[in-house]
Design an enzyme around this catalytic site. Sequence first.
Site, mmCIF file in Angstrom:
data_model
loop_
_atom_site.group_PDB
_atom_site.id
_atom_site.type_symbol
_atom_site.label_atom_id
_atom_site.label_comp_id
_atom_site.label_asym_id
_atom_site.label_seq_id
_atom_site.Cartn_x
_atom_site.Cartn_y
_atom_site.Cartn_z
ATOM 1 C CB ALA A 42 32.803 34.724 37.156
ATOM 2 N N GLY A 82 37.472 34.088 31.950
ATOM 3 C CA GLY A 82 37.949 32.978 31.135
ATOM 4 C C GLY A 82 37.202 31.686 31.380
ATOM 5 N NE ARG A 99 38.676 40.546 40.269
ATOM 6 C CZ ARG A 99 39.485 39.770 39.556
ATOM 7 N NH1 ARG A 99 40.513 40.325 38.913
ATOM 8 N NH2 ARG A 99 39.303 38.466 39.478
ATOM 9 C CB CYS A 159 46.412 30.315 40.405
ATOM 10 S SG CYS A 159 46.121 31.985 41.024
#
Length: 412
Positions: free
Chosen positions: A69, A73, A97, A190
């Site tokens: 996660a 966002g 993180r 991505c």
Amino acid sequence: NKEEFLERQPFSLAPVLWEENGYYYDEDEKPGKHPYHEAGVYYIQEPSAMAPVHFLEPKPYETILDLCAAPGGKSTQIGGKMEGKGILFSNEIHPQRARILSENIERMGIFNAIVLNETPERLAQRFPEFFDKILVDAPCSGEGMFRKSEDAREEWSPQNVEICANRQDMILDCAAAMLKPGGRIVFSTCTFSKEENEGSVQRFLERHRDFAVKNVEIIGGMEQNQYGVRLWPHKVRGEGHFLSVLEKEGELELGTSGICYKIQKGESINAYKEFAEFCKENDLLENEKIDFKQGTYIAFGEQLYLLPKNVPNLDKLKVLRPGLHVATIKKGRIEPAHALSHILKETEIKYAVSFRQDSLEIRQYLNGQTLQVASEKGWTLVCVDGYGLGFGKVSGGMLKNHYPKGLRSLHL
């Protein structure tokens, strides 16, 4: 609400086609330095990265896991669509993180979220067939970010592509074990690499015959193939992205099961009594979004949290945020938590002061300065255009600033 924000906001916005609450802004604008950002009115996210949550289709009262996660966002996007109903589990394996994830969940006022710092394997052991929907925004080689990130270009290698593909196999297997029959996984990356995109989906389907790829209605310049959807940066207004909607055989039954936390320690009971009195004094007990009267509370030392309804037993898991942080309880006094300010508006608490987004007072507050206010004595919610920003304590017409020191920004 959305209409109020659009009337007040100072930016040049254009809608993102695949996210009803997403907007492009001009490059010379700085929404990350605006007081609305500090109040959690919006989250700044790359437009293509908004697409996976659109296809996840989160709804109120569901139990959802965002497995990879950070920085948050997609979790905050999911949380917005859940409207505070149901439970959102936001997990990140890397501790640093995970802390950033927790901070963003707090800023955006996602009060029904459990933030975890766990491995996918441990979660799969604890939560077999537990979740209605799971988002796997998997670690990848990041080729889709080459245009924006020099670091992504420098870190790329064929070996890293192979490492990421193998890691994705493991993560997806864990997600499959945690998904209810009839549930949905959205897998996204991505990167452009087929080995990490279509290849990962193909390998997954070979291992899990009870799953199938769902054909979806593509939007704008997206392209669909038998394994998923591609967002190419020359065909959509965004960076490179891939996603696949994977559905499990069976009929989905909503609802959670498990042992809930109960207040047992005297320390916790006393802490709740202190907070209950604070709620009564500040007219919080009739809040329409969240039930402060019937909720389940838990204390970690001086910190008091309100857990989401029907939360399962979290014992022995690495929990960074077990719901909404409501207060710090100290001897003889209570301090409302900063997180509490981000779920409130000016009209939802007895004592509040609100300043315009472009006012000197807002800049002074965010810088940690004392303010002169026309408010009664006691804890007061400080707002920007009605949106909760933080707390202060008023005495003699002066508001002592309680905006967290680590968030104060002299550049605002």
